[in-house]
Design an enzyme around this catalytic site. Structure first.
Site, PDB file in Angstrom:
ATOM      1  N   TYR A 195     -19.415  58.180  58.800  1.00 32.56           N
ATOM      2  CA  TYR A 195     -20.819  57.901  59.128  1.00 32.56           C
ATOM      3  C   TYR A 195     -21.364  56.697  57.865  1.00 32.56           C
ATOM      4  O   TYR A 195     -20.545  56.898  57.238  1.00 32.56           O
ATOM      5  CB  TYR A 195     -21.933  59.122  59.147  1.00 32.56           C
ATOM      6  CG  TYR A 195     -21.618  59.881  57.850  1.00 32.56           C
ATOM      7  CD1 TYR A 195     -20.842  60.781  57.492  1.00 32.56           C
ATOM      8  CD2 TYR A 195     -22.585  59.422  56.891  1.00 32.56           C
ATOM      9  CE1 TYR A 195     -20.924  61.346  56.246  1.00 32.56           C
ATOM     10  CE2 TYR A 195     -22.788  60.170  55.797  1.00 32.56           C
ATOM     11  CZ  TYR A 195     -21.731  61.103  55.418  1.00 32.56           C
ATOM     12  OH  TYR A 195     -21.668  61.660  54.262  1.00 32.56           O
ATOM     13  N   THR A 249     -26.484  61.280  53.063  1.00 33.26           N
ATOM     14  CA  THR A 249     -26.128  61.765  54.329  1.00 33.26           C
ATOM     15  C   THR A 249     -27.168  62.038  55.317  1.00 33.26           C
ATOM     16  O   THR A 249     -27.346  62.145  56.658  1.00 33.26           O
ATOM     17  CB  THR A 249     -25.164  62.940  54.347  1.00 33.26           C
ATOM     18  OG1 THR A 249     -24.075  62.500  53.813  1.00 33.26           O
ATOM     19  CG2 THR A 249     -24.701  63.492  55.580  1.00 33.26           C
TER      20      THR A 249
HETATM   21  C1  SIN Z   1     -23.900  63.349  51.165  1.00 33.47           C
HETATM   22  O1  SIN Z   1     -25.158  62.963  51.353  1.00 33.47           O
HETATM   23  O2  SIN Z   1     -23.774  64.499  51.462  1.00 33.47           O
HETATM   24  C2  SIN Z   1     -22.744  62.468  50.841  1.00 33.47           C
HETATM   25  C3  SIN Z   1     -23.128  61.026  50.480  1.00 33.47           C
HETATM   26  C4  SIN Z   1     -23.952  60.755  49.542  1.00 33.47           C
HETATM   27  O3  SIN Z   1     -23.981  61.717  48.299  1.00 33.47           O
HETATM   28  O4  SIN Z   1     -24.866  60.008  49.538  1.00 33.47           O
END
Ligand code: SIN
Length: 328
Positions: free
Chosen positions: A27, A14
């Site tokens: 997203y 993310t």
């Molecule tokens: C995040 O990064 O908070 C969720 C998605 C992921 O773990 O890549």
């Protein structure tokens, strides 16, 4: 003060995610490349000389053992170089605790290695990635951060790889661990305590030349539990099975005899718990000595799986494996 030389290994998540609009909750993870990601926080260039590479661009739900082995190999190589003072790994938060724990046992250096992520994508209002990234660079640059094992830096907290757990699906304060070991305030890292378990430089797990890890699956316990997942792992010749049992690692009556049979076939069975906190104690509510089960002690099922995979690269002796669970 001399600027630290920090190498970044970017994996996605993310923190590198983008959405159609700044208000979208949906997203795509791992969209920003390394340079674009670093450019979101120009201030870090005042703190450190930063270079790096993109290892992969994934949502961390797709993280796997092969990427862990590549990361371990790359970090060990980079840290042997006097020109590298520490490593930052950008990572999704979903499986960050697993990658951190794997690296904590397979990197053999006391230089800082910090994983960083974000709960809100980079294009959203109040994205948390930039501040987390800045804080992680502060932590790695701080000489006080050496010798503390792999850490995660989220929401100003520095949490060690063994304790860190994603506890909340969406909250910015999702990573609390059993009390953080430190925090970042301004341009300094402050530590409250040292970790007491074995890691990094004293770890006996060496992944040099390893291309595959032993196969270990997790079976989740619940009321009315089905034996099918456990049977499937046995039939697929898994080397180990971690039971995410209920309470203090208790095992459903439909699974218990299967677990005893699995041990007789040479499969290592680890009892852990689906509870989010608390130990699964050796010979606690189950006589592990009698059944030759291993108790995960303070490791949750996903981290118990990692330690069991590493342990199985060295031994199939359940007593020795139990010893590892006491030590790491
Ligand atoms: C995040 O990064 O908070 C969720 C998605 C992921 O773990 O890549």
């Amino acid at each position: 003060m001399k600027k630290a030389k920090i190498y970044v290994l970017a994996t996605g998540g993310t923190i590198a995610g983008t959405a159609e609009s700044s208000l979208d909750t949906a997203y795509s993870a791992g969209k920003l490349g390394l340079e674009e990601l670093l450019d979101t926080v120009p201030e870090i260039k005042q703190l450190a000389d930063i270079t790096g590479e993109q290892v992969c661009s994934i949502g961390s739900q797709d993280m796997d053992e092969h990427i862990w082995l590549r990361l371990a190999e790359r970090v060990n190589t980079l840290l042997k170089n006097d020109d590298c003072d520490g490593i930052l790994i950008t990572h999704g938060t979903d499986t960050m605790e697993e990658t951190a724990y794997f690296l904590n046992l397979t990197i053999h250096s006391d230089k800082p290695v910090v994983l960083v992520g974000a709960m809100i994508s980079s294009s959203a209002i109040s994205a948390d990635g930039p501040a987390n990234l800045y804080n992680a660079i502060v932590a790695i640059s701080d000489p006080e951060s050496r010798g503390r094992g792999v850490m995660c830096c989220m929401n100003t907290k520095l949490i060690d790889a063994k304790d860190v757990i994603k506890r909340h699906t969406t909250d910015l304060a999702t990573f609390e661990g059993d009390g953080c070991i430190g925090y970042v305030y301004g341009d300094k890292a402050y530590y409250n305590r040292k970790v007491t378990y074995t890691h990094t430089t004293l770890s006996e797990f060496d992944m040099t030349g390893v291309t595959e890890l032993p196969k270990v699956g997790i079976v989740y316990g619940y009321a009315g539990c089905s034996p099918l997942p456990f049977e499937s792992f046995v039939n697929a010749n898994y080397d180990g099975i971690v039971i995410a049992g209920v309470g203090d690692g208790n095992i459903h009556k439909k699974i218990f005899p299967l677990a005893i049979d699995a041990v007789k076939k040479g499969i290592i069975v680890v009892r852990s718990s689906r509870c989010s906190t608390g130990p699964t104690c050796l010979n606690g509510e189950i006589d592990d000595e009698k059944y030759h089960f291993v108790a995960s002690q303070n490791l949750n099922p996903q981290k118990a799986r990692i330690l069991l995979m590493l342990a199985l690269t060295k031994t199939h002796d359940w007593r020795q494996i139990q010893h590892y669970f006491m030590e790491y």
